[in-house]
Write an enzyme that holds these catalytic residues in place. Structure first.
Site, PDB file in Angstrom:
ATOM      1  N   ASP A 150       0.819  -1.222   0.000  1.00  0.00           N
ATOM      2  CA  ASP A 150       0.000   0.000   0.000  1.00  0.00           C
ATOM      3  C   ASP A 150       0.855   1.276   0.000  1.00  0.00           C
ATOM      4  O   ASP A 150       0.333   2.374  -0.190  1.00  0.00           O
ATOM      5  CB  ASP A 150      -0.944   0.013   1.215  1.00  0.00           C
ATOM      6  CG  ASP A 150      -2.025  -1.066   1.090  1.00  0.00           C
ATOM      7  OD1 ASP A 150      -2.291  -1.528  -0.042  1.00  0.00           O
ATOM      8  OD2 ASP A 150      -2.606  -1.436   2.126  1.00  0.00           O
ATOM      9  N   LYS A 176      -5.887  -2.955  -7.460  1.00  0.00           N
ATOM     10  CA  LYS A 176      -6.254  -2.290  -6.203  1.00  0.00           C
ATOM     11  C   LYS A 176      -7.430  -1.353  -6.486  1.00  0.00           C
ATOM     12  O   LYS A 176      -8.157  -1.527  -7.450  1.00  0.00           O
ATOM     13  CB  LYS A 176      -5.045  -1.553  -5.627  1.00  0.00           C
ATOM     14  CG  LYS A 176      -3.934  -2.479  -5.152  1.00  0.00           C
ATOM     15  CD  LYS A 176      -4.328  -3.239  -3.904  1.00  0.00           C
ATOM     16  CE  LYS A 176      -3.259  -4.186  -3.435  1.00  0.00           C
ATOM     17  NZ  LYS A 176      -3.734  -5.101  -2.388  1.00  0.00           N
TER      18      LYS A 176
END
Ligand code: S3P
Length: 429
Positions: free
Chosen positions: A317, A343
């Site tokens: 992330d 994502k």
């Protein structure tokens, strides 16, 4: 709502980031199927974690907002109720994939969907193993939400992870709580282990080896009474990067979760020669926590940031913000990051697009990026595609850009860090 950012002269102050999003989801879900009431302090106010609470409420769980957190009335493993209306996981992959594991163990049918971004994200990775366990699931093109999940008696399986994904692993471990026998997930590359740690707090043993995680069905979950979510490292990452980019700066980010399955960004930075101080390191509720310090006198990266294999998975992330740091300092190379294409947006493509818009040279690969170092950012119009981490990464780039930058959808930061822009403004004073 578009947001304009101008270059800043300095950053200083102390700050707390929202409660960890990954941990908050898991605390709410486990509390919901536990016996007894759980108070979760520091529960993330992010839109993703709010989505988890509203799904659980639709399944009959009593949840009350209290100052600084939430109170969850555990329904017990058999206590969830059929929802006549479709559950909405909004933008949250963790909500839909982890809840799917719990729903696979329920004796009723549930429909669950999400926003346009979530409806484009792959679900076959959970559908196939859950079917092998005995659940009946239908999906668009057998892969996409909305999912219709009819739970049933499940049997434990051994499943090798097809992708390095804590969401898939956690989905299967949660389903394993409702299955007969043992459920084992084999992970070639380790992913965040919050589910494993928290199950222990609820009295469910998880047998952990270097590459496997095993739960047995048949345990009842007992509420530990009170839990506290640490600050979200993945939110702190943007402020940490801002502190490295802007000179002078002096930032303390307090109470940040430092679980080693999440702090690959710190490892990559340290390997590149960066100094970051971790103070007050401690354990809180089974999770490592500490304060992060960065100030202008500390060393910045002098070698390229290199991410591949396990380090890429660990920092997955944080790659958008690491790309910004790499461009500014000594360069970056990322490999094994094909997951970034599925994502909240295709993050590799969107990073490349926005870096180029800011005048930065970058090479795109199918599963990674190469960025030469020592580059300057030019203010630009940033396209976020509603992706919170793209918005925050480029907001940090804008702090040292030449000229103003606009972020097309600043409100998307509510997905993980609702106060991000307010915090950034306060640190400039
Ligand atoms: C998460 C796991 C990661 C991460 C996501 C949150 C979690 O996704 O990107 O933001 O809470 O388990 P994957 O496990 O699919 O890589």
């Amino acid at each position: 709502m578009a947001w304009r950012l101008d270059p800043v002269r300095r950053l200083r102050g102390q700050v707390r980031v929202p409660g960890d999003k990954s941990i908050s989801h898991r605390m709410a879900m486990l509390s919901a199927i536990a016996e007894g009431e759980t108070v979760i302090e520091g529960y993330s106010e992010s839109a993703d974690c709010v989505a988890t609470l509203s799904c659980l409420r639709q399944l009959g769980v009593r949840i009350q907002a209290i100052p600084g957190g939430v109170r969850v009335g555990g329904a017990g493993k058999q206590g969830l109720r059929h929802s006549p209306t479709t559950l909405d996981a909004a933008n949250s992959g963790t909500t839909i994939r982890l809840l799917a594991g719990i729903l696979a163990g329920q004796p009723f049918e549930t429909q669950i969907t999400g926003d346009a971004s979530l409806r484009r994200r792959p679900m076959r990775r959970i559908i196939e193993p859950l079917r092998r366990m005995g659940a009946t699931i239908s999906a668009v093109d057998d892969n996409l939400a909305p999912l219709v999940i009819r739970g049933g008696p499940l049997r434990g399986i051994t499943q090798a992870a097809s992708v390095a994904s804590a969401q898939v692993k956690s989905c299967l471990l949660l389903a394993g709580l409702f299955a007969e026998g043992e459920t084992t997930v084999i992970e070639a590359i380790p992913t965040r282990d919050h589910t494993e740690r928290l199950l222990g707090a609820f009295g469910v043993p998880v047998v952990v080896t270097e590459t496997t995680r095993t739960v047995s069905g048949g345990y009842r979950l007992q509420s530990p009474g009170r839990l506290r979510a640490p600050g979200d490292f993945s939110s702190a990452a943007f402020l940490l990067a801002a502190g490295l980019m802007v000179e002078p700066s002096a930032l303390t980010i307090e109470g940040v979760g430092l679980n080693p399955t999440r702090t690959g960004m710190l490892t990559a930075l340290q390997q590149s020669g960066t100094e970051i101080v971790v103070a007050n390191a401690r354990l809180e509720g089974g999770e490592p926590v500490g304060d992060l310090w960065v100030d202008a006198t500390m060393a910045r990266p002098t070698r390229p940031l290199r991410l591949e294999g396990a380090l890429t998975a660990n920092a997955i992330d944080e790659i958008p913000i690491l790309a910004v740091l790499g461009a500014r300092f000594a360069g970056l190379s990322v490999a094994d990051a094909g997951e970034l294409r599925v994502k909240e947006s295709d993050r590799l493509a969107l990073m490349v697009h926005n870096l180029r818009a800011m005048g930065v040279e970058v090479e795109e690969h199918p599963d990674g990026l190469t960025i030469p170092g020592g580059q300057r950012f030019r203010g630009a119009a940033i396209e976020t595609a509603g992706d919170h981490r793209i918005a925050m990464a480029f907001a940090v780039a804008a702090l040292t850009a030449e000229g103003p930058t606009t972020i097309d959808d600043a409100a998307c930061v509510r997905v993980s860090f609702p106060d991000f822009f307010t915090v950034l403004e306060r640190l400039q004073r």
